[in-house]
Design an enzyme around this catalytic site. Structure first.
Site, PDB file in Angstrom:
ATOM      1  N   LYS A 111       0.823  -1.216   0.000  1.00 58.57           N
ATOM      2  CA  LYS A 111       0.000   0.000   0.000  1.00 58.57           C
ATOM      3  C   LYS A 111       0.848   1.253   0.000  1.00 58.57           C
ATOM      4  O   LYS A 111       0.508   2.248  -0.636  1.00 58.57           O
ATOM      5  CB  LYS A 111      -0.958   0.006   1.197  1.00 58.57           C
ATOM      6  N   LYS A 194      -4.593  -9.979  -7.034  1.00 58.63           N
ATOM      7  CA  LYS A 194      -5.798 -10.123  -6.207  1.00 58.63           C
ATOM      8  C   LYS A 194      -6.898  -9.175  -6.678  1.00 58.63           C
ATOM      9  O   LYS A 194      -6.612  -8.044  -7.057  1.00 58.63           O
ATOM     10  CB  LYS A 194      -5.408  -9.785  -4.756  1.00 58.63           C
ATOM     11  N   LYS A 197     -10.357  -3.508  -4.276  1.00 60.74           N
ATOM     12  CA  LYS A 197     -11.097  -2.246  -4.457  1.00 60.74           C
ATOM     13  C   LYS A 197     -10.203  -1.185  -5.075  1.00 60.74           C
ATOM     14  O   LYS A 197     -10.688  -0.242  -5.683  1.00 60.74           O
ATOM     15  CB  LYS A 197     -11.554  -1.719  -3.089  1.00 60.74           C
TER      16      LYS A 197
HETATM   17  P1  TYM Z   1     -10.898  -5.615   3.631  1.00 53.69           P
HETATM   18  O1  TYM Z   1     -11.888  -4.529   3.836  1.00 53.69           O
HETATM   19  O2  TYM Z   1      -9.762  -5.366   2.696  1.00 53.69           O
HETATM   20  O3  TYM Z   1     -11.604  -6.936   3.141  1.00 53.69           O
HETATM   21  C1  TYM Z   1     -12.718  -7.486   3.833  1.00 53.69           C
HETATM   22  C2  TYM Z   1     -12.667  -8.995   3.775  1.00 53.69           C
HETATM   23  O4  TYM Z   1     -12.657  -9.437   2.413  1.00 53.69           O
HETATM   24  C3  TYM Z   1     -11.574 -10.330   2.199  1.00 53.69           C
HETATM   25  N1  TYM Z   1     -11.073 -10.145   0.824  1.00 53.69           N
HETATM   26  C4  TYM Z   1     -10.938 -11.137  -0.057  1.00 53.69           C
HETATM   27  N2  TYM Z   1     -11.187 -12.468   0.030  1.00 53.69           N
HETATM   28  C5  TYM Z   1     -10.956 -13.201  -1.069  1.00 53.69           C
HETATM   29  N3  TYM Z   1     -10.482 -12.692  -2.248  1.00 53.69           N
HETATM   30  C6  TYM Z   1     -10.215 -11.373  -2.375  1.00 53.69           C
HETATM   31  N4  TYM Z   1      -9.765 -10.878  -3.535  1.00 53.69           N
HETATM   32  C7  TYM Z   1     -10.442 -10.531  -1.245  1.00 53.69           C
HETATM   33  N5  TYM Z   1     -10.291  -9.195  -1.022  1.00 53.69           N
HETATM   34  C8  TYM Z   1     -10.678  -8.987   0.248  1.00 53.69           C
HETATM   35  C9  TYM Z   1     -10.529  -9.917   3.225  1.00 53.69           C
HETATM   36  O5  TYM Z   1      -9.624 -10.970   3.493  1.00 53.69           O
HETATM   37  C10 TYM Z   1     -11.390  -9.570   4.422  1.00 53.69           C
HETATM   38  O6  TYM Z   1     -11.716 -10.730   5.155  1.00 53.69           O
HETATM   39  N6  TYM Z   1      -7.916  -5.427   7.625  1.00 53.69           N
HETATM   40  C11 TYM Z   1      -9.182  -5.939   7.162  1.00 53.69           C
HETATM   41  C12 TYM Z   1     -10.368  -5.450   7.972  1.00 53.69           C
HETATM   42  C13 TYM Z   1     -10.256  -5.668   9.454  1.00 53.69           C
HETATM   43  C14 TYM Z   1     -10.395  -6.911  10.119  1.00 53.69           C
HETATM   44  C15 TYM Z   1     -10.233  -6.603  11.499  1.00 53.69           C
HETATM   45  C16 TYM Z   1     -10.618  -8.217   9.698  1.00 53.69           C
HETATM   46  C17 TYM Z   1     -10.036  -4.712  10.390  1.00 53.69           C
HETATM   47  N7  TYM Z   1     -10.020  -5.280  11.630  1.00 53.69           N
HETATM   48  C18 TYM Z   1     -10.285  -7.601  12.481  1.00 53.69           C
HETATM   49  C19 TYM Z   1     -10.688  -9.216  10.671  1.00 53.69           C
HETATM   50  C20 TYM Z   1     -10.521  -8.902  12.036  1.00 53.69           C
HETATM   51  C21 TYM Z   1      -9.383  -5.452   5.730  1.00 53.69           C
HETATM   52  O7  TYM Z   1      -8.805  -4.496   5.305  1.00 53.69           O
HETATM   53  O8  TYM Z   1     -10.329  -6.114   5.046  1.00 53.69           O
END
Ligand code: TYM
Length: 332
Positions: A111, A194, A197
């Site tokens: 990032k 991957k 967004k």
């Molecule tokens: P975020 O917002 O990027 O994504 C949310 C969830 O979607 C999953 N994900 C994917 N799974 C499969 N293929 C993909 N291409 C893909 N892109 C995203 C992510 O693995 C996630 O489960 N840091 C985290 C948010 C967070 C969090 C937490 C998660 C903050 N605190 C505590 C678990 C526990 C994030 O940025 O997710």
């Protein structure tokens, strides 16, 4: 007691990776665990967010969780900034985590890219806040996509160090729940990247709110190769786009990759893509319709988040107090 915590950032449209890798699994786990599902707005602002857009996205993510089938009567849906314990515990964990640990985080490197000096301190400390999210509720299980695995390993290291530094077995060591056939959904334009967004090309991802026409167009334009579809997963070698599209089909239809290979193997991509887009529309369209219905009533969505935050605060308070007592903070 088994307790789940998981979160999604309100930073733009949710896509098929978020749905198949995370939200759909949450819906399936809710009979077996107590769950907290969080719209992590404090994580979102580690990079600049337009304030009005952040508010709108927060409601959208909450609506997506509800529309996908999370039950707000049995479980907690809330946005992170409404529970101040996340920030309080994150500070304490900033003092537990080591610089060397954070320096290894691949997501920060990706990032921040070449502009590391210009990245916010929040982006760097992001995984500590994530550990705080989970540990504030002593959650035992965290369902996420593959890309969050390293962050969860860090959360385990932080919990372990806190417990051993203080000599108190306070935090559980969380278990990641990474399962299903779509733990890492890839870009439709490049099977080695991957689905994300932040990809500048809208054609790289299917959004949960895409119309049937958009879904069909994006799948039609998805990158493929000239060979017929593989007849078994062994044929995915060197063919990441075929692997990705067939994996998406398996996940959406709740079958295995082997089943998809035996059904479509040897055939042409064009026919398979038609079936895949019909399937994607049949899964996503009802969720999109329900999301739109919910978002027409923002008072309802805001009410779910407010009540969720109240319940989350009640769970967090005794844990935070225990942490404060353990480290010697004087409090009333
Ligand atoms: P975020 O917002 O990027 O994504 C949310 C969830 O979607 C999953 N994900 C994917 N799974 C499969 N293929 C993909 N291409 C893909 N892109 C995203 C992510 O693995 C996630 O489960 N840091 C985290 C948010 C967070 C969090 C937490 C998660 C903050 N605190 C505590 C678990 C526990 C994030 O940025 O997710």
């Amino acid at each position: 007691m088994k307790r789940i915590f998981s979160g999604v950032q309100p930073t733009g449209d949710l896509h098929l990776g978020n749905y198949l890798g995370a939200i759909r699994n949450w819906v399936r786990l809710q009979d077996d665990y107590d769950c907290l599902f969080c719209v992590v707005d404090m994580h979102a602002i580690t990079v600049w967010q337009d304030p009005a857009q952040l508010t709108a996205s927060t409601r959208e993510v909450a609506a997506a969780m509800l529309a996908a089938g999370v039950d707000p009567a049995r479980h907690i849906i809330f946005n992170q900034s409404q529970v101040s314990g996340h920030a309080e515990l994150a500070w304490i964990l900033n003092c537990v985590a080591r610089l060397g640990w954070l320096n290894r985080m691949t997501q920060f490197k990706e990032k921040a890219g070449k502009h590391r000096e210009n990245a916010s301190v929040g982006l760097y400390a992001y995984p500590n806040l994530m550990a705080a999210d989970i540990l504030l509720y002593k959650a035992t299980h965290v369902p996420v996509g593959e890309d969050q695995k390293q962050h969860l390993e860090l959360a385990r290291d932080i919990a372990q160090k806190f417990n051993s530094d203080t000599g108190v077995d306070l935090f559980p060591i969380v278990e990641p729940l990474i399962f299903g056939t779509a733990t890492r959904v890839m870009s439709l334009r490049d099977g080695t990247a991957k689905m994300s967004k932040s990809d500048p090309s809208g054609y790289s991802r299917i959004n949960m709110t895409d119309s049937a026409d958009d879904i069909a167009k994006k799948i039609r334009k998805a990158k493929t190769d000239p060979e017929p579809l593989p007849e078994s997963p062994a044929g995915f070698e060197g063919r990441p786009e075929a692997a990705n599209l067939m994996g998406i089909y398996a996940a959406l239809s709740d079958t295995t990759i082997d089943d998809v290979c035996s059904r479509f193997g040897g055939g042409q991509f064009s026919a398979f893509k038609q079936d895949l887009s019909d399937l994607a529309v049949s899964v996503l369209d009802p969720i999109d319709t329900e999301m739109r219905r919910l978002l027409a009533d923002t008072a309802y969505v805001d009410g779910v988040l407010r009540q969720g935050a109240e319940r989350a605060r009640a769970l967090a308070a005794p844990v935070l107090r225990e942490v404060q007592d353990t480290i010697g903070f004087l409090h009333p």
